[in-house]
Enzyme design. Structure first.
Site, mmCIF file in Angstrom:
data_model
loop_
_atom_site.group_PDB
_atom_site.id
_atom_site.type_symbol
_atom_site.label_atom_id
_atom_site.label_comp_id
_atom_site.label_asym_id
_atom_site.label_seq_id
_atom_site.Cartn_x
_atom_site.Cartn_y
_atom_site.Cartn_z
ATOM 1 N N SER A 47 40.328 -27.509 -46.355
ATOM 2 C CA SER A 47 38.654 -27.792 -46.712
ATOM 3 C C SER A 47 38.546 -29.207 -46.308
ATOM 4 O O SER A 47 38.875 -29.868 -45.587
ATOM 5 C CB SER A 47 38.209 -27.131 -47.854
ATOM 6 O OG SER A 47 36.636 -27.231 -47.823
ATOM 7 N N ASP B 238 36.391 -17.397 -42.098
ATOM 8 C CA ASP B 238 35.591 -18.138 -43.036
ATOM 9 C C ASP B 238 34.328 -18.703 -42.373
ATOM 10 O O ASP B 238 34.466 -19.109 -41.080
ATOM 11 C CB ASP B 238 36.593 -19.315 -43.297
ATOM 12 C CG ASP B 238 35.828 -20.647 -43.854
ATOM 13 O OD1 ASP B 238 34.672 -20.366 -44.526
ATOM 14 O OD2 ASP B 238 36.451 -21.790 -43.895
ATOM 15 N N HIS C 266 38.935 -18.810 -46.010
ATOM 16 C CA HIS C 266 38.686 -20.280 -46.103
ATOM 17 C C HIS C 266 40.199 -20.558 -46.828
ATOM 18 O O HIS C 266 40.787 -21.463 -46.458
ATOM 19 C CB HIS C 266 37.659 -20.812 -47.042
ATOM 20 C CG HIS C 266 37.716 -22.323 -47.135
ATOM 21 N ND1 HIS C 266 37.010 -23.087 -45.850
ATOM 22 C CD2 HIS C 266 37.898 -23.163 -48.069
ATOM 23 C CE1 HIS C 266 37.059 -24.351 -46.334
ATOM 24 N NE2 HIS C 266 37.385 -24.386 -47.559
#
EC number: 3.4.16.-
Length: 473
Positions: free
Chosen positions: A185, A395, A447
């Site tokens: 991320s 994601d 994610h």
């Protein structure tokens, strides 16, 4: 005399046994490390590996101290590399996510009552170092409150380098070990930025750090192409209407940090009116409406948070989610327990707020973010640093299209063209190997790839450490 010889023989045998197990006696420079040893965590199953946790001061003037948790390899740790894991946010904890939901040796039981083993833990083949950065994340703290309202990429990278230098003084047995930096991320910024700090440090240091490679997943990379790829993903996965898609494309300047009010309104409309009640971090997983431990509604301040990723417009709020999908709550229960904090040597200064998985204060006051990290990628590739980028393909927050658009700007030559890779005779995803960089998708992963597809993530990690292409069968 015989007794003295026996004592010497016994001592030598003990050292031999410890060395054969990949461990060395702690003495000299490692006495400080011994104070950080974890004997056992509350509710922890029996394990064969060693654990350490505690604080490293990175700025004495402001009193900034970063918290770490080291889980050594379960077998022959002296022969295994050091792997640093960073979570993003910005403002989210690697203890909450990386260690407790993804790649660490333990998972937290429902209700935060104890721990159970993760059979795909990455410390089976590496020494895992989880770092909570910057100060203000998790147990990491600062004595200067203004730090919480004035932080960003540059300070985080410099503090993380200072942490690593000081940590290696505490653990000299890792001084010449291969180092890999990994994360996901917004750690798409942290990881390459720390790598750059290390490369610059190595140019002027007599004791360079043995950085070998980096690996990032669903990583924030380049503002313009991340945003363009995100909107494209929303449309291609039928999350938004044709009309909204075309309005976003024609109205928004995806390169800007602060979008126009009209663009912000379009983003809000898409997410609030067209997405529906989905988990944006895995569009096919159930959202966390009620905690499965019977805690009722889970949308409050101690549950899933609405967080902004800096590559997106300021008004866009994103849910930080887990998958059970309420595991974040278990972490916040467990790590706020006084007995757990004592075992971890955490919260020793009695921080005047609860431990949380993510810091909204840091997230909303992040005032320094690079628009792109692609120039650092070029530096790493030129410097011979191994670079792997992976992407869970369900994601919608930092989707696979965003990553592909961003990496395309590097214009790298292809070594191995696109092909499916396999896990247990099933397609684990797809991959392409470029000159200096390997790109990998993980099929059906959200994610947090190791959370949704732990076996595939472990295989990916194993081949990354080997520096070998993923298997074609």
């Amino acid at each position: 005399m015989a007794m003295a010889k026996l004592a010497i023989f016994t001592t030598l045998m003990a050292i031999l046994v410890m060395t054969s197990q990949g461990r060395i006696p702690t003495e000299g420079g490692e006495k400080e490390a011994e104070a950080d040893r974890i004997t056992s965590l509350p509710g922890q199953p029996n394990v064969t590996f060693e654990q350490f946790s505690g604080y490293v001061t990175v700025d004495k003037l402001s009193g900034r101290s970063l918290f770490y948790w080291l889980t050594e390899a379960s077998d022959l740790p002296l022969s295994k590399p050091l792997v640093i894991w960073l979570n993003g946010g910005p403002g989210c904890s690697s203890v909450a996510y990386g260690a407790s939901e993804e790649i660490g040796p333990f998972r937290i039981s429902k209700g935060g009552s104890g721990l159970y083993l993760n059979k795909f833990a990455w410390n089976s083949i590496s020494n895992l170092l989880f770092l909570e950065a910057p100060a203000g994340v998790g147990f990491s703290y600062t004595n200067r409150s203004s730090d919480l309202f004035n932080t960003g990429d540059r300070r985080t990278a410099k503090d993380s380098l200072q942490f690593l230098i000081q940590w290696l003084h505490r653990f000299p047995r890792y001084n010449h070990r291969e180092i890999y930096i990994t994360g996901e991320s917004y750690a798409g910024h942290y990881v390459p930025q720390l790598a750059k700090e290390i490369m610059n440090y190595n140019k002027r240091s007599k004791n360079p750090l043995n950085l070998k490679g980096i690996m990032v997943g669903n990583a924030v990379t380049d503002n313009h192409y991340d945003n363009l790829g995100t909107v494209s993903y929303w449309w291609s996965h039928a999350m938004i209407s044709d009309r909204t898609y075309h309005q976003l494309i024609s109205t928004c300047d995806f390169s800007r940090q602060k979008e126009s009010d009209e663009c912000e309104t379009l983003y809000s409309y898409a997410m609030e009116q067209e997405f529906g009640n989905i988990d944006q971090y895995n569009i096919y997983a159930p959202p966390c409406n009620k905690s499965s431990d019977g805690g009722g509604s889970y949308n409050g301040s101690s549950g899933r948070r609405s967080m902004r990723l800096p590559h997106l417009p300021h008004s866009v709020l994103r849910k930080i989610s887990g998958y059970d999908p309420c595991t974040e709550r278990y972490a916040e229960i467990y790590y706020n327990r006084p007995d757990v904090q004592k075992a971890l040597h955490a919260n020793t200064t009695k921080i005047p707020y609860k431990w949380t998985a993510c810091s909204e204060v840091l997230n909303r006051n992040w005032n320094d973010t690079d628009s792109t990290v692609l120039p650092i990628y070029r530096e790493m590739i030129a410097g011979g640093i191994r670079v792997w980028v992976f992407s869970g393909d369900v994601d919608s927050v930092v989707p696979v299209t965003a990553t592909r658009y961003s990496l395309a700007r590097l214009s790298l030559s292809t070594k191995l063209p696109w092909y499916p890779w396999y896990v247990k005779k099933q397609v684990g995803g797809w991959t392409e190997v470029y000159e200096g960089l390997t790109f990998v998708t993980v099929r059906g992963a959200g994610h947090e790839v190791p959370l949704f597809k732990p076996r595939a993530a472990f295989e990916l990690f194993k081949y990354f450490l080997r520096g070998k292409p993923l298997p074609k069968a």
